[in-house]
Design an enzyme around this catalytic site. Structure first.
Site, PDB file in Angstrom:
ATOM      1  N   SER A  16       0.841  -1.102   0.182  1.00  0.00           N
ATOM      2  CA  SER A  16      -0.020  -0.037   0.050  1.00  0.00           C
ATOM      3  C   SER A  16       0.822   1.410   0.223  1.00  0.00           C
ATOM      4  O   SER A  16       1.908   1.124   0.385  1.00  0.00           O
ATOM      5  CB  SER A  16      -0.883  -0.068   1.185  1.00  0.00           C
ATOM      6  OG  SER A  16      -1.912  -0.985   1.088  1.00  0.00           O
ATOM      7  N   ALA A  50      -1.896   1.674 -12.706  1.00  0.00           N
ATOM      8  CA  ALA A  50      -3.074   2.495 -12.741  1.00  0.00           C
ATOM      9  C   ALA A  50      -4.246   1.768 -13.075  1.00  0.00           C
ATOM     10  O   ALA A  50      -4.289   0.716 -13.821  1.00  0.00           O
ATOM     11  CB  ALA A  50      -2.889   3.775 -13.674  1.00  0.00           C
ATOM     12  N   LYS A 106       7.104   6.669  -3.562  1.00  0.00           N
ATOM     13  CA  LYS A 106       5.808   6.337  -4.237  1.00  0.00           C
ATOM     14  C   LYS A 106       4.933   7.629  -3.860  1.00  0.00           C
ATOM     15  O   LYS A 106       4.158   7.859  -5.094  1.00  0.00           O
ATOM     16  CB  LYS A 106       5.167   5.270  -3.501  1.00  0.00           C
ATOM     17  CG  LYS A 106       3.626   4.963  -3.792  1.00  0.00           C
ATOM     18  CD  LYS A 106       3.473   4.572  -5.016  1.00  0.00           C
ATOM     19  CE  LYS A 106       1.880   4.811  -5.148  1.00  0.00           C
ATOM     20  NZ  LYS A 106       1.315   4.279  -6.749  1.00  0.00           N
ATOM     21  N   ALA A 109       6.226  10.246  -6.421  1.00  0.00           N
ATOM     22  CA  ALA A 109       5.750  10.023  -7.862  1.00  0.00           C
ATOM     23  C   ALA A 109       4.514  10.550  -8.104  1.00  0.00           C
ATOM     24  O   ALA A 109       4.237  11.051  -9.059  1.00  0.00           O
ATOM     25  CB  ALA A 109       5.869   8.631  -8.344  1.00  0.00           C
ATOM     26  N   CYS A 162      -6.120   7.920  -5.302  1.00  0.00           N
ATOM     27  CA  CYS A 162      -4.701   8.323  -5.174  1.00  0.00           C
ATOM     28  C   CYS A 162      -4.171   9.806  -5.036  1.00  0.00           C
ATOM     29  O   CYS A 162      -3.396   9.951  -4.177  1.00  0.00           O
ATOM     30  CB  CYS A 162      -3.792   7.271  -5.940  1.00  0.00           C
ATOM     31  SG  CYS A 162      -4.013   5.549  -5.853  1.00  0.00           S
ATOM     32  N   PHE A 163      -4.402  10.440  -6.296  1.00  0.00           N
ATOM     33  CA  PHE A 163      -3.673  11.561  -6.201  1.00  0.00           C
ATOM     34  C   PHE A 163      -3.895  12.563  -5.018  1.00  0.00           C
ATOM     35  O   PHE A 163      -3.016  13.147  -4.568  1.00  0.00           O
ATOM     36  CB  PHE A 163      -3.858  12.458  -7.581  1.00  0.00           C
ATOM     37  CG  PHE A 163      -3.107  11.761  -8.814  1.00  0.00           C
ATOM     38  CD1 PHE A 163      -2.258  10.621  -8.638  1.00  0.00           C
ATOM     39  CD2 PHE A 163      -3.638  12.115 -10.088  1.00  0.00           C
ATOM     40  CE1 PHE A 163      -1.566  10.168  -9.610  1.00  0.00           C
ATOM     41  CE2 PHE A 163      -2.888  11.659 -11.011  1.00  0.00           C
ATOM     42  CZ  PHE A 163      -1.606  10.773 -10.688  1.00  0.00           C
ATOM     43  N   LYS A 165      -5.440  11.857  -2.407  1.00  0.00           N
ATOM     44  CA  LYS A 165      -4.982  11.658  -0.989  1.00  0.00           C
ATOM     45  C   LYS A 165      -3.337  11.500  -0.748  1.00  0.00           C
ATOM     46  O   LYS A 165      -2.827  11.915   0.374  1.00  0.00           O
ATOM     47  CB  LYS A 165      -5.440  10.023  -0.919  1.00  0.00           C
ATOM     48  CG  LYS A 165      -4.592   9.156   0.270  1.00  0.00           C
ATOM     49  CD  LYS A 165      -5.206   7.721  -0.034  1.00  0.00           C
ATOM     50  CE  LYS A 165      -4.757   6.797  -1.101  1.00  0.00           C
ATOM     51  NZ  LYS A 165      -3.436   6.331  -1.064  1.00  0.00           N
ATOM     52  N   ARG A 402     -12.807  16.989 -21.411  1.00  0.00           N
ATOM     53  CA  ARG A 402     -11.439  16.134 -21.399  1.00  0.00           C
ATOM     54  C   ARG A 402     -10.852  16.336 -22.736  1.00  0.00           C
ATOM     55  O   ARG A 402      -9.884  15.558 -22.877  1.00  0.00           O
ATOM     56  CB  ARG A 402     -12.064  14.650 -21.448  1.00  0.00           C
ATOM     57  CG  ARG A 402     -12.712  14.284 -19.903  1.00  0.00           C
ATOM     58  CD  ARG A 402     -11.499  13.859 -19.007  1.00  0.00           C
ATOM     59  NE  ARG A 402     -12.146  14.162 -17.581  1.00  0.00           N
ATOM     60  CZ  ARG A 402     -11.340  14.214 -16.568  1.00  0.00           C
ATOM     61  NH1 ARG A 402     -10.043  14.065 -16.652  1.00  0.00           N
ATOM     62  NH2 ARG A 402     -11.892  14.319 -15.418  1.00  0.00           N
TER      63      ARG A 402
END
Ligand SMILES: NC(=O)c1ccc[n+]([C@@H]2O[C@H](COP(=O)([O-])OP(=O)(O)OC[C@H]3O[C@@H](n4cnc5c(N)ncnc54)[C@H](O)[C@@H]3O)[C@@H](O)[C@H]2O)c1
Ligand SMILES: O=c1ccn([C@@H]2O[C@H](COP(=O)(O)OP(=O)(O)O[C@H]3O[C@H](CO)[C@@H](O)[C@H](O)[C@H]3O)[C@@H](O)[C@H]2O)c(=O)[nH]1
Length: 429
Positions: A16, A50, A106, A109, A162-163, A165, A402
């Site tokens: 994790s 991803a 991690k 990145a 993810c980003f 957090k 987008r």
């Protein structure tokens, strides 16, 4: 749990994404709970896959990080883990580093990837103000190999579990090490992301004459990116939240997200009654778009792309003779001109409908009709945008959150297209 049940030495692997220093905490837990004499080697082996590309990322990773304490025994444990990866990953891609570097790498990145998106998104605001085009800008800048082109696609905001957090986790770590300048630098990545979502939502409101009350707006895409049904931190949640607050009627279609998930997510930002009253979730794009005055693309699903449309749709012959110049100046402002047409059904608005109807009849006989009705690309389904246009109400706004559609192609079908980071509004008379 592992400490309590283990009866022999163990290698414990952190997969994790964890705050830097977690391995230290784990070691303390193990030494206080485990049977005496047992050894626990803790390795950091962060996951970089991803969603949507997980299998490929697993099979062909850019790198595998293995962090260890670095003593002889820990290096042996790291080697044992590296041997597992050696079955399919070239050895030079397996990087053995110290525990804290691995944990921090991690987070770093993800923060740097998010930073690239916030950088291009902040530049998209400047592009809209100056007349630059953010896709051209990203391409031009990305050709510098030191910068590269990936993760530079401007959007209505990044999402995913993810980003945000991980950036906030880095902010927290910096604060707890009394590094407020570092913390505030990284915090701005998240702030810009919120700003981008807010800016996009306000643009929709502005282009609909600053009132969304009871106007039907269709949202295509709810997942935080294509090829996943995951909605965590999806930009759609925030943006639709704005639309509901402005009392729009919102119809949503996403090929992979279930209705109950959409409702649950929106109930996080709005009262259940408002969601029930204002939101409908549709089975397909066409029913979602029927009678809508605006369509908003929030996920870059391939089926919303326009690569199946001809470069330039033929203008219907009877309209070739119509003098168009007289109306073109009135269309230059993105709100007032639309307003007058929507409210009064003025002649230029009727001409737009005539263009669309004419286009439909032209298409049924011309060669282009064939390519137009070709609704698959490499076997993949594409939306019939002409059908969408004819089912919508004027002013047929399309907001591409987008930047996946080719605006001129949709303009030829009667849409007024707004993209991220482009000042120009695309439409045809
Ligand atoms: N989702 C991805 O694409 C991805 C990619 C790379 C890394 N990661 C990382 O992998 C981890 C898991 O991600 P995910 O997307 O599977 O998340 P998830 O939310 O789907 O799963 C997390 C699981 O951990 C459990 N959990 C949470 N806190 C716990 C606690 N204190 N004790 C015990 N269990 C707890 C939750 O109940 C849940 O089952 C995260 O650290 C994430 O950053 C995820
Ligand atoms: O140029 C881009 C690229 C992505 N996004 C958006 O950014 C978000 C995240 O995209 P992506 O990074 O593709 O997806 P994730 O599944 O969140 O993967 C990230 O987060 C994972 C969890 O830590 C890491 O393992 C991955 O390496 C990292 O890319 C999505 O909303 C995308 O639409 C953009 O707006 N512009």
């Amino acid at each position: 749990m592992i400490a309590e049940v283990a009866t022999s030495d163990k290698i414990v692997v952190e997969k994790s994404t964890v705050p830097c220093g977690t391995a230290d905490n784990l070691r303390e837990v193990f030494s206080s709970l485990a049977r005496p004499g047992l050894r626990f080697d803790i390795l950091s082996n962060p996951e970089f896959l991803a969603e949507g590309t997980a299998v490929n990322d697993l099979l062909a990773p850019d790198r595998i990080l293995i962090g260890s304490l670095g003593d002889a025994r820990a290096l042996e444990a790291a080697e044992a883990l590296a041997d597992i990866y050696a079955a399919w990953v070239p050895r030079e891609r397996v990087i053995t580093i110290n525990l804290w570097s691995s944990e921090l790498a991690k987070l770093a990145a993800n923060c740097m990837l998010a930073q690239r998106i916030s950088s291009i998104n902040s530049l998209s605001a400047l592009c809209e103000a100056t007349g630059a085009d953010v896709d051209e800008l990203a391409h031009a800048v990305g050709q510098d190999r030191r910068i590269g082109t990936r993760m530079l696609k401007a959007s209505a905001g990044f999402g995913g579990s993810c980003f945000k957090k991980d950036v906030l986790s880095l902010v927290y770590i910096a604060e707890s090490h009394h590094l407020p300048e570092v913390a505030s630098y990284w915090k701005r990545i998240v702030d810009i992301n919120e700003y981008q979502k807010d800016r996009f939502a306000k643009r929709i409101t502005r282009c609909l004459y600053n009132s969304l009350t009871n106007k039907k707006i269709t949202v295509l895409g709810f997942a935080y990116k294509k090829d996943t049904g995951d909605t965590r931190e999806s930009a759609a949640i925030t943006i639709i939240g704005h639309l509901i607050a402005e009392r729009a009627r919102v119809a949503i279609y996403d090929p992979k997200v279930e209705e109950h998930q959409i409702v649950r997510d929106l109930q996080q930002v709005h009262k259940p009654e408002a969601v029930a009253e204002r939101v409908s979730v549709c089975e397909d794009s066409y029913s979602a778009c029927a009678d809508a005055c605006a369509v908003v693309i929030l996920t870059e699903w391939d089926e919303f792309k326009t690569d199946h449309l001809p470069e330039k749709a033929p203008r219907p012959r009877h309209l070739m003779e119509t003098p168009l110049a007289s109306t073109s100046h009135a269309m230059s402002d993105d709100s007032l001109s639309d307003h007058s047409k929507m409210e009064t059904g003025s002649s230029s608005g009727e001409e737009n409908d005539a263009v669309l109807n004419g286009l439909a009849s032209t298409l049924s006989t011309s060669d282009t009709a064939e390519s137009m009705s070709q609704l698959t690309v490499s076997g993949k389904h594409r939306l019939d945008w002409a059908r969408v246009a004819s089912a919508m109400r004027r002013p047929r706004l399309l907001f591409d959150g987008r930047n996946i559609v080719q605006p001129d192609k949709l303009a030829a079908l009667g849409f007024r297209v707004h993209c991220i980071g482009k000042m120009k509004q695309h439409f045809e008379l």
